[in-house]
Scaffold this motif. Structure first.
Motif, mmCIF file in Angstrom:
data_model
loop_
_atom_site.group_PDB
_atom_site.id
_atom_site.type_symbol
_atom_site.label_atom_id
_atom_site.label_comp_id
_atom_site.label_asym_id
_atom_site.label_seq_id
_atom_site.Cartn_x
_atom_site.Cartn_y
_atom_site.Cartn_z
ATOM 1 N N HIS A 228 -1.843 2.708 -4.880
ATOM 2 C CA HIS A 228 -2.237 3.977 -4.376
ATOM 3 C C HIS A 228 -3.353 4.557 -5.361
ATOM 4 N N ASP A 229 -3.916 5.766 -4.887
ATOM 5 C CA ASP A 229 -5.034 6.270 -5.611
ATOM 6 C C ASP A 229 -4.619 6.445 -6.969
ATOM 7 N N ASP A 230 -3.425 7.195 -7.282
ATOM 8 C CA ASP A 230 -3.076 7.327 -8.762
ATOM 9 C C ASP A 230 -3.072 6.395 -9.430
ATOM 10 N N LYS A 231 -2.757 5.017 -9.157
ATOM 11 C CA LYS A 231 -2.843 4.008 -10.000
ATOM 12 C C LYS A 231 -4.207 3.414 -10.316
ATOM 13 N N ILE A 232 -5.299 3.898 -9.808
ATOM 14 C CA ILE A 232 -6.583 3.285 -9.825
ATOM 15 C C ILE A 232 -7.197 4.168 -10.893
ATOM 16 N N ARG B 294 -9.706 6.178 -13.082
ATOM 17 C CA ARG B 294 -11.081 6.633 -12.840
ATOM 18 C C ARG B 294 -12.012 6.409 -13.614
ATOM 19 N N ASP C 135 0.741 -1.118 0.097
ATOM 20 C CA ASP C 135 -0.044 0.040 0.243
ATOM 21 C C ASP C 135 0.821 1.358 0.163
ATOM 22 N N ASP C 136 0.449 2.469 0.143
ATOM 23 C CA ASP C 136 1.015 3.643 -0.002
ATOM 24 C C ASP C 136 2.194 3.837 1.325
ATOM 25 N N HIS D 3 -11.363 -2.610 -15.215
ATOM 26 C CA HIS D 3 -11.681 -2.453 -13.986
ATOM 27 C C HIS D 3 -13.186 -2.738 -13.800
#
Length: 369
Positions: free
Chosen positions: A206-210, A212, A123-124, A254
């Protein structure tokens, strides 16, 4: 200047949060004969200052305007001075022996063009959330899997530069999503893959790899197109909508595999595999026996994806998986898929709330080149 044995290629764009750990993990490798080629893609944060503070002669920084990851990777492959290029992302962590292990494999197997490994997903904060992630596959199994989905963790690869340049292979210009998958699909026609069983990299979530929602749709379109291109290389044509359904069912997007409205593939997948198999086997110089394990895994994945809403088709796919690998019957995953196909959805929600998040089944033993 002496030519290094390995070029580590790292694109960087506004990666200051994780960059120090990524840089340290490379610069402290047990194998030391490398250059760390960083393509600074127009970063506007402190990334440039962090790199300058390293003060290491092996670090080579190339500054460019912000043009995206694909342009950075294309430039990096052209500028690499070593016979091998190891990919690295600015938010991941390489284990200390990564370069030593991969170079030894490449030296021992001159026929291998891409060497890659499993990962620990972190995780981050750096906490391991999933250990030894990734299915073990030999060369034949990897090439078969690549027809339907991306089977390789991009930041783990080491590439043989001579073969790439000889065949004019580089990341496709203008590709924004799945540029690695597109490249591996072309490499599969000219060289071999080798998967190392051990973990050599910590892959950070982390969020930037998910993706949108808006980028998920673009990813879906690109993956669908690549699946069509992959099958077309073996003279098998499928329509766009069928490719879109395969992309989802194979776990390449996704989107929720259980909720997608499959209209074309429930009754087509077995026949499609039967069309592709002889052409693939003839080109790659393998037999149907060599494909049994990976085909079983693929049929099982498709059965799981279709199981909730297309039970009859899913059961047929599960039978295909068992025909190719009877030993799959005694695995817990087989019975979980069977339950999802036969039990009412209300029961499944109560009994198997975590089932959708399970990774694909693991292949036993060391992958072979």
């Amino acid at each position: 200047m002496n030519r290094p044995a390995v070029t580590v290629l790292m694109p960087v764009y506004n990666a200051a949060r994780y960059l120090p750990e990524a840089l340290e993990s490379i610069l402290s490798q047990s194998f030391q004969d490398f250059e760390l080629l960083v393509i600074n893609d127009g970063s506007t944060d402190e990334s440039r200052e962090i790199m300058e503070a390293c003060n290491d002669s092996r670090l080579r920084i190339v500054d460019t305007p912000n043009r995206g990851a694909t342009a950075s990777l294309r430039l990096g492959l052209r500028l690499a001075r070593a016979p091998y290029v190891a990919r690295m992302d600015a938010d991941d962590v390489a284990l200390p022996h990564r370069l030593a292990v991969q170079k030894a494999v490449m030296d021992a197997h001159p026929e291998v063009v891409v060497c890659h490994s499993r990962v620990d997903r972190i995780d981050d904060t750096g906490r391991v959330v999933e250990s030894k992630y990734g299915d073990l596959r030999n060369d034949t199994e990897t090439k078969w899997a690549l027809l339907w989905h991306n089977a390789i963790f991009h930041p783990t690869v080491m590439l043989r530069v001579r073969v790439l340049r000889k065949n004019r292979l580089n990341y496709r210009r203008g590709t924004v999503i799945a540029q690695d998958y597109e490249l591996w699909s072309r490499v599969a026609m000219v060289g071999k893959f080798y998967m190392i069983a051990e973990v050599l990299l910590q892959y950070r979530l982390h969020d930037d790899k998910i993706s949108r929602p808006e980028s998920a749709a673009g990813q879906h379109e690109v993956i669908s197109r690549l699946i069509r291109e992959n099958l077309a290389r073996y003279d098998v044509d499928i329509d766009t909508e069928t490719a879109r359904e395969i992309a989802v069912a194979s776990g390449s997007t996704h989107y929720d595999v259980n909720r997608w409205p499959y209209k074309n593939i429930p009754e087509q997948l077995s026949a499609l595999v039967s069309r592709v198999e002889p052409r693939f086997s003839a080109f790659q110089g393998v037999t149907a026996t060599d494909l049994r394990h990976e085909q079983s895994r693929l049929f099982a994945q498709w059965a799981r994806s279709l199981g909730q809403n297309y039970r009859k088709a899913a059961l047929k796919l599960l039978v295909q998986a068992l025909r190719r690998r009877p030993g799959f019957l005694i695995q817990r995953r087989c019975w979980a898929i069977l339950a999802s196909v036969t039990l009412p959805q209300s029961w499944m929600k109560k009994l198997e709330r975590g089932q959708r998040g399970l990774p694909a089944p693991q292949c036993e033993g060391q992958a072979r080149p």
